[in-house]
Design a protein around this motif. Structure first.
Motif, PDB file in Angstrom:
ATOM      1  N   ASP A 337       0.818  -1.213   0.000  1.00  0.00           N
ATOM      2  CA  ASP A 337       0.000   0.000   0.000  1.00  0.00           C
ATOM      3  C   ASP A 337       0.851   1.262   0.000  1.00  0.00           C
ATOM      4  O   ASP A 337       0.439   2.305  -0.509  1.00  0.00           O
ATOM      5  CB  ASP A 337      -0.920   0.024   1.218  1.00  0.00           C
ATOM      6  N   GLN A 338       2.051   1.185   0.584  1.00  0.00           N
ATOM      7  CA  GLN A 338       2.892   2.367   0.697  1.00  0.00           C
ATOM      8  C   GLN A 338       3.492   2.792  -0.640  1.00  0.00           C
ATOM      9  O   GLN A 338       3.909   3.939  -0.798  1.00  0.00           O
ATOM     10  CB  GLN A 338       4.007   2.127   1.715  1.00  0.00           C
ATOM     11  N   VAL A 339       3.567   1.862  -1.580  1.00  0.00           N
ATOM     12  CA  VAL A 339       4.108   2.175  -2.910  1.00  0.00           C
ATOM     13  C   VAL A 339       3.150   1.674  -3.989  1.00  0.00           C
ATOM     14  O   VAL A 339       3.565   1.224  -5.056  1.00  0.00           O
ATOM     15  CB  VAL A 339       5.523   1.564  -3.089  1.00  0.00           C
ATOM     16  N   ALA A 340       1.856   1.777  -3.718  1.00  0.00           N
ATOM     17  CA  ALA A 340       0.847   1.243  -4.649  1.00  0.00           C
ATOM     18  C   ALA A 340       0.948   1.898  -6.025  1.00  0.00           C
ATOM     19  O   ALA A 340       0.846   1.212  -7.057  1.00  0.00           O
ATOM     20  CB  ALA A 340      -0.550   1.433  -4.064  1.00  0.00           C
ATOM     21  N   VAL A 341       1.144   3.204  -6.069  1.00  0.00           N
ATOM     22  CA  VAL A 341       1.233   3.917  -7.348  1.00  0.00           C
ATOM     23  C   VAL A 341       2.459   3.447  -8.127  1.00  0.00           C
ATOM     24  O   VAL A 341       2.387   3.194  -9.335  1.00  0.00           O
ATOM     25  CB  VAL A 341       1.289   5.443  -7.114  1.00  0.00           C
ATOM     26  N   GLU A 342       3.576   3.324  -7.434  1.00  0.00           N
ATOM     27  CA  GLU A 342       4.820   2.902  -8.089  1.00  0.00           C
ATOM     28  C   GLU A 342       4.731   1.471  -8.606  1.00  0.00           C
ATOM     29  O   GLU A 342       5.262   1.145  -9.673  1.00  0.00           O
ATOM     30  CB  GLU A 342       5.996   3.041  -7.111  1.00  0.00           C
ATOM     31  N   LEU A 343       4.051   0.609  -7.845  1.00  0.00           N
ATOM     32  CA  LEU A 343       3.888  -0.774  -8.289  1.00  0.00           C
ATOM     33  C   LEU A 343       2.967  -0.851  -9.506  1.00  0.00           C
ATOM     34  O   LEU A 343       3.230  -1.595 -10.454  1.00  0.00           O
ATOM     35  CB  LEU A 343       3.319  -1.632  -7.146  1.00  0.00           C
ATOM     36  N   GLU A 344       1.901  -0.057  -9.475  1.00  0.00           N
ATOM     37  CA  GLU A 344       0.961  -0.056 -10.596  1.00  0.00           C
ATOM     38  C   GLU A 344       1.614   0.509 -11.855  1.00  0.00           C
ATOM     39  O   GLU A 344       1.364   0.040 -12.971  1.00  0.00           O
ATOM     40  CB  GLU A 344      -0.276   0.762 -10.238  1.00  0.00           C
ATOM     41  N   ALA A 345       2.482   1.501 -11.685  1.00  0.00           N
ATOM     42  CA  ALA A 345       3.173   2.102 -12.829  1.00  0.00           C
ATOM     43  C   ALA A 345       4.351   1.248 -13.299  1.00  0.00           C
ATOM     44  O   ALA A 345       4.986   1.564 -14.301  1.00  0.00           O
ATOM     45  CB  ALA A 345       3.664   3.498 -12.460  1.00  0.00           C
ATOM     46  N   ASP A 346       4.635   0.196 -12.550  1.00  0.00           N
ATOM     47  CA  ASP A 346       5.741  -0.719 -12.877  1.00  0.00           C
ATOM     48  C   ASP A 346       7.105  -0.043 -12.748  1.00  0.00           C
ATOM     49  O   ASP A 346       8.059  -0.430 -13.414  1.00  0.00           O
ATOM     50  CB  ASP A 346       5.579  -1.296 -14.287  1.00  0.00           C
ATOM     51  N   TRP A 347       7.181   0.965 -11.867  1.00  0.00           N
ATOM     52  CA  TRP A 347       8.485   1.551 -11.566  1.00  0.00           C
ATOM     53  C   TRP A 347       9.215   0.672 -10.549  1.00  0.00           C
ATOM     54  O   TRP A 347      10.420   0.485 -10.630  1.00  0.00           O
ATOM     55  CB  TRP A 347       8.337   2.956 -10.982  1.00  0.00           C
ATOM     56  N   LEU A 348       8.445   0.178  -9.598  1.00  0.00           N
ATOM     57  CA  LEU A 348       8.968  -0.738  -8.590  1.00  0.00           C
ATOM     58  C   LEU A 348       8.222  -2.068  -8.702  1.00  0.00           C
ATOM     59  O   LEU A 348       7.105  -2.116  -9.220  1.00  0.00           O
ATOM     60  CB  LEU A 348       8.788  -0.162  -7.180  1.00  0.00           C
ATOM     61  N   VAL A 349       8.851  -3.127  -8.200  1.00  0.00           N
ATOM     62  CA  VAL A 349       8.213  -4.448  -8.253  1.00  0.00           C
ATOM     63  C   VAL A 349       8.411  -5.152  -6.915  1.00  0.00           C
ATOM     64  O   VAL A 349       9.291  -4.811  -6.125  1.00  0.00           O
ATOM     65  CB  VAL A 349       8.798  -5.318  -9.383  1.00  0.00           C
ATOM     66  N   GLN A 350       7.563  -6.121  -6.702  1.00  0.00           N
ATOM     67  CA  GLN A 350       7.689  -6.975  -5.529  1.00  0.00           C
ATOM     68  C   GLN A 350       8.713  -8.066  -5.843  1.00  0.00           C
ATOM     69  O   GLN A 350       8.499  -8.890  -6.724  1.00  0.00           O
ATOM     70  CB  GLN A 350       6.328  -7.580  -5.182  1.00  0.00           C
ATOM     71  N   ILE A 351       9.818  -8.047  -5.138  1.00  0.00           N
ATOM     72  CA  ILE A 351      10.874  -9.025  -5.361  1.00  0.00           C
ATOM     73  C   ILE A 351      10.471 -10.390  -4.806  1.00  0.00           C
ATOM     74  O   ILE A 351      10.619 -11.425  -5.467  1.00  0.00           O
ATOM     75  CB  ILE A 351      12.199  -8.568  -4.724  1.00  0.00           C
ATOM     76  N   CYS A 352       9.944 -10.389  -3.581  1.00  0.00           N
ATOM     77  CA  CYS A 352       9.451 -11.632  -2.977  1.00  0.00           C
ATOM     78  C   CYS A 352       8.628 -11.290  -1.748  1.00  0.00           C
ATOM     79  O   CYS A 352       8.699 -10.170  -1.225  1.00  0.00           O
ATOM     80  CB  CYS A 352      10.597 -12.572  -2.609  1.00  0.00           C
ATOM     81  N   THR A 353       7.848 -12.238  -1.312  1.00  0.00           N
ATOM     82  CA  THR A 353       7.097 -12.077  -0.070  1.00  0.00           C
ATOM     83  C   THR A 353       7.954 -12.596   1.080  1.00  0.00           C
ATOM     84  O   THR A 353       8.970 -13.266   0.875  1.00  0.00           O
ATOM     85  CB  THR A 353       5.769 -12.845  -0.113  1.00  0.00           C
TER      86      THR A 353
END
Length: 389
Positions: A337-353
């Motif tokens: 949630d803290q980087v929701a915009v960045e994740l949606e824009a594909d600037w940042l990604v989830q590396i792993c859980t």
């Protein structure tokens, strides 16, 4: 809303009349004449433009206005402690404790310095102990002075809350809510709650103070903040504060979209020991050691075990961490949630859980003796409702 414009003796008369219901008994209890008690009640009614009591042969019957305000008056008077303290003295001392000098305090409340000196001196005489002592060009509060200042501030908040509820009954709602917002609460929960709150209470002003737990905990104790929203602590934080969980947050490892690990880890894979060892090879951007997220982050590597990765830049600002991630091979641990915009824009990604044991409770912290107004209670309802979405 300057509550000190009202005479504490008049307010005491209202509260005691609600409690005893008989003017003669009230006059005896608070050492005033019966006409003086009557005049005190009339002055309060005239101030608010509302009827506080219905006069009957059987006694004084409180209206809703009196029933709403009376408990607040009693809590405020209990905090003030002495029946001999006046509103003028309380106002003068609170201003002095806030500004740190007689010159600044006299400007703050618009009275002369001799009057301010006299009120503070009279207050010390009433309480029978020293409240302030000279320090350089200003003053410093004694330990007892610090305690009295906190109690007087909390007393003022009780009266402000009562006055706010009176005005709400009169259709003239006013008031103020101060919220301490830790990083995760600012991401999505708090904004959506405040939008919903303002639709019902457009005349209540809200101030949001951003910071970490260490920066916000004393202001909520002192009454400068009503509540804190953010990660709650597992260790005891004192009997004077209550922590109520709202939801459980699951942080994830975040990096830039073309981070080298995106070619090694499967998408949304859970970090096992072999992956955690790879994570340790990269720099991390994390909050300081006192933050709960830092504690579980360290434990993640200790359980492997593997050396704790380097933190070249330490800080809790999500905006700063985001930019660092975009320009380096660094990693961090955040809620999506803290980087929701960045994740949606594909600037940042989830590396792993990360494992479930790293979950953290997000909740509300407030004073044990805090008694929310109806508007504040509605805010708490919204926080509970939106946290379940």
């Amino acid at each position: 809303m300057d509550v000190w414009k009202l005479n504490l003796r008049h307010l005491r008369s209202v509260a005691m009349t609600v409690r005893l219901g008989n003017l003669k008994a009230v006059a005896k209890k608070i050492n005033l004449s019966q006409p003086a008690v009557t005049q005190s009640i009339i002055k309060i009614e005239e101030w608010f433009g509302a009827q506080f009591f219905v006069r009957h042969p059987s006694g004084m019957h409180p209206t809703e206005f009196a029933n709403v305000l009376s408990p607040r008056i009693e809590m405020a008077l209990n905090l003030i402690g002495s029946n001999r303290v006046t509103s003028t003295q309380a106002r003068a001392f609170l201003s002095l404790s806030k500004t740190g000098s007689y010159v600044a305090a006299s400007r703050d409340i618009g009275i002369s310095q001799p009057s301010l000196h006299r009120n503070v001196a009279d207050l010390q005489s009433v309480l029978n102990f020293k409240l302030v002592e000279p320090r350089g060009r200003g003053i410093a509060l004694t330990p007892k002075g610090i305690s009295v200042a906190r109690k007087f501030l909390l007393a003022r908040l009780q009266l402000e809350a009562g006055f706010s509820e009176i005005y709400a009954l009169l259709g003239k709602e006013t008031g103020h809510i101060s919220i301490g917002a830790m990083p995760l609460s600012r991401a999505s929960l708090l904004p959506s709650v405040l939008v919903a709150f303002q639709k019902r209470h457009p005349h209540i002003t809200i101030s949001v103070v951003e910071g970490g737990h260490g920066e916000l905990i004393e202001p909520v104790r002192d009454g400068h903040l009503d509540i804190i929203i953010g990660a709650i602590r597992e260790h005891p934080i004192g009997k004077d504060l209550i922590q109520i969980p709202l939801f459980t947050d699951q942080p994830v490892v975040i990096g830039r979209k073309d981070h080298p690990l995106t070619k090694v880890f499967e998408k949304n894979a859970c970090c096992q020991n072999s992956q955690i060892m790879k994570l340790a090879h990269y720099p991390w951007y994390m909050p300081g050691k006192g933050a709960p997220i830092n504690v579980v982050w360290r434990e993640l590597f200790n359980r492997v075990p593997v050396d704790i990765p380097n933190i070249p830049i330490m800080g809790g600002s999500v905006m700063m961490i985001r930019q660092l991630l975009l320009e380096t091979d660094g990693l961090t641990l955040l809620s999506p949630d803290q980087v929701a915009v960045e994740l949606e824009a594909d600037w940042l990604v989830q590396i792993c859980t990360v494992p479930e044991w790293m979950q953290r409770d997000i909740g509300i912290t407030y004073r044990t003796n805090w008694h929310p107004t109806r508007a504040q209670s509605y805010l708490l309802e919204l926080l509970n409702h939106h946290s379940r979405k």
